[in-house]
Design a protein around this motif. Structure first.
Motif, PDB file in Angstrom:
ATOM      1  N   THR A  32      -3.814  -4.690  15.547  1.00  0.00           N
ATOM      2  CA  THR A  32      -2.701  -3.983  14.906  1.00  0.00           C
ATOM      3  C   THR A  32      -2.269  -2.790  15.742  1.00  0.00           C
ATOM      4  N   ARG A  43       1.252  -2.136   9.656  1.00  0.00           N
ATOM      5  CA  ARG A  43       0.260  -1.382   8.887  1.00  0.00           C
ATOM      6  C   ARG A  43       0.039  -2.017   7.525  1.00  0.00           C
ATOM      7  N   THR A  44       1.096  -2.443   6.870  1.00  0.00           N
ATOM      8  CA  THR A  44       0.968  -3.096   5.569  1.00  0.00           C
ATOM      9  C   THR A  44       0.182  -4.392   5.683  1.00  0.00           C
ATOM     10  N   THR A  45       0.511  -5.184   6.680  1.00  0.00           N
ATOM     11  CA  THR A  45      -0.209  -6.438   6.897  1.00  0.00           C
ATOM     12  C   THR A  45      -1.668  -6.183   7.252  1.00  0.00           C
ATOM     13  N   GLY A  78       5.378   0.053  10.482  1.00  0.00           N
ATOM     14  CA  GLY A  78       5.233  -0.003   9.023  1.00  0.00           C
ATOM     15  C   GLY A  78       4.826  -1.379   8.524  1.00  0.00           C
ATOM     16  N   THR A  79       5.473  -2.399   9.046  1.00  0.00           N
ATOM     17  CA  THR A  79       5.149  -3.768   8.652  1.00  0.00           C
ATOM     18  C   THR A  79       3.746  -4.156   9.103  1.00  0.00           C
ATOM     19  N   PHE A 127      -3.543  -3.649   6.200  1.00  0.00           N
ATOM     20  CA  PHE A 127      -4.277  -3.285   4.985  1.00  0.00           C
ATOM     21  C   PHE A 127      -4.558  -4.507   4.110  1.00  0.00           C
ATOM     22  N   LEU A 128      -3.633  -5.444   4.067  1.00  0.00           N
ATOM     23  CA  LEU A 128      -3.894  -6.680   3.329  1.00  0.00           C
ATOM     24  C   LEU A 128      -5.018  -7.476   3.989  1.00  0.00           C
TER      25      LEU A 128
END
Length: 80
Positions: free
Chosen positions: A41, A56-58, A53-54, A60-61
């Motif tokens: 990442t 980072r969200t992925t 941003g995208t 965390f999932l």
């Protein structure tokens, strides 16, 4: 004491640590997985900062799903 009682006591003492050893081995996989996930990442953020941003969200999932493996490992360690 007879030999049967001594054998049962020895078996109880030697089987206590297997759950901890099993969980320790089960924690290696999620640890490696999270390390690879976060490293890739950060590499992706360095290559395309506008996607941070995208990514980072992925990330965390992915961390949540990888940590679920560690929880399954600790439950299996207690059950077996």
């Amino acid at each position: 004491m007879d030999i049967v009682t001594l054998a049962q006591a020895a078996e109880t003492v030697t089987n206590e640590g297997y759950g901890a050893i099993g969980y320790g081995l089960a924690a290696i996989g999620p640890g490696i997985g999270i390390g690879i996930l976060v490293g890739k990442t950060v590499e992706g953020m360095a290559r395309q900062p506008e996607m941070a941003g995208t990514l980072r969200t992925t990330m965390f999932l992915g961390i949540a799903f990888t940590e679920a493996l560690a929880l399954i490992g600790i439950v299996a360690g207690f059950l077996f």
